[in-house]
Write a protein that holds these residues in place. Structure first.
Motif: not given
Length: 266
Positions: A86, A89-90, A132, A167, A170
């Protein structure tokens, strides 16, 4: 004429979102496939107990039991691999939100449309945050659905709570990357610094029970807000949610203010 930076950003990331989602489904499938063999090995619990205390603090949630579905997922996925996926990506999305446009020499074209700089930052943030949360939801659904195939039974409500906290973890670091990207336009710095701080925050939270100086600042670590309240057993910790949300709001505000004042590379 471009009026929705959010829609354009999500559209541009379409293939990337599918790839990230597929990767998370496969990661969960891998851990689910291993579960039956772990479940049938009672010595795994003894193995965790025999780890050096510092090592156990780094990679095993306090009180986690590898012989139970909850403990297994806490140790194998949620303590390390899940957050890494996570955060990758974030942080990447946050760093590329502004700096990436400048690297591709498309920022001047973007700003030539009837959208303010504040709107650009806000829409870029929303795109990063939405994806996210989507990726966390994919991981959560995969845990519940794939787990049922191998008797890895996890409570859906607590899984949802854990994915909410994941989430938010992230998005906190993604927002930091966005703020750095908006302030400097440098994607390397905007990726590297949040990634380094994430490692530091992880270590501080993990070793706080063993290191007095870390214990004093543990609650400042986003990883404390993510996992310290054990959401996979206890559900949502709303005080931690509010701390994370407040941190995100401050970082996004700083990003907007910084981008409004900075000369943009053509």
């Amino acid at each position: 004429m471009l009026t929705s930076v959010l829609a354009k950003t999500l559209r541009d990331q379409g293939k990337s979102i599918l790839a990230w989602s597929a990767a998370l489904v496969l990661i969960v499938a891998m851990y689910a496939a291993v579960w039956p063999s772990v479940r049938d090995q009672p010595s795994m619990g003894d193995f965790i107990d025999q780890m050096p205390e510092a090592f156990r603090s780094m990679f095993a949630t306090s009180g986690a039991d590898m012989s139970t579905p909850t403990g297994y997922i806490q140790i194998e996925l949620l303590s390390f691999m899940g957050p890494i996926a996570v955060l990758m990506y974030a942080i990447g999305a946050g760093a590329g939100a502004i700096g990436g446009e400048e690297d591709r020499h498309t920022m001047d074209l973007l700003l030539s449309n009837p959208v303010s700089r504040g709107r650009v930052v806000a829409d870029k943030f929303l795109a990063m945050a939405l994806v996210t949360f989507l990726l966390a939801a994919v991981m959560g659904l995969s845990l519940v659905l794939e787990g049922r195939l191998v008797d890895l039974d996890l409570p859906p409500g607590e899984v949802a709570a854990t994915m909410l906290h994941l989430a938010l973890l992230g998005v906190v670091f993604g927002s930091l990357a966005l703020a750095l990207s908006a302030a400097t336009g440098r994607t390397g710095l905007s990726r590297g610094l949040p990634a380094g701080l994430a490692v530091v925050a992880y270590i501080v939270n993990a070793l706080a029970p063993l290191v007095e100086s870390f214990d004093r600042i543990q609650k400042a670590s986003p990883f404390y807000q993510y996992i310290a309240h054990d959401p996979l057993r206890s559900g949502v910790a709303w005080d931690s949610v509010m701390v994370s949300a407040g941190t995100i709001a401050v970082l996004v505000l700083l990003a907007i203010l910084a981008f409004r004042r900075r000369d943009v590379a053509a």
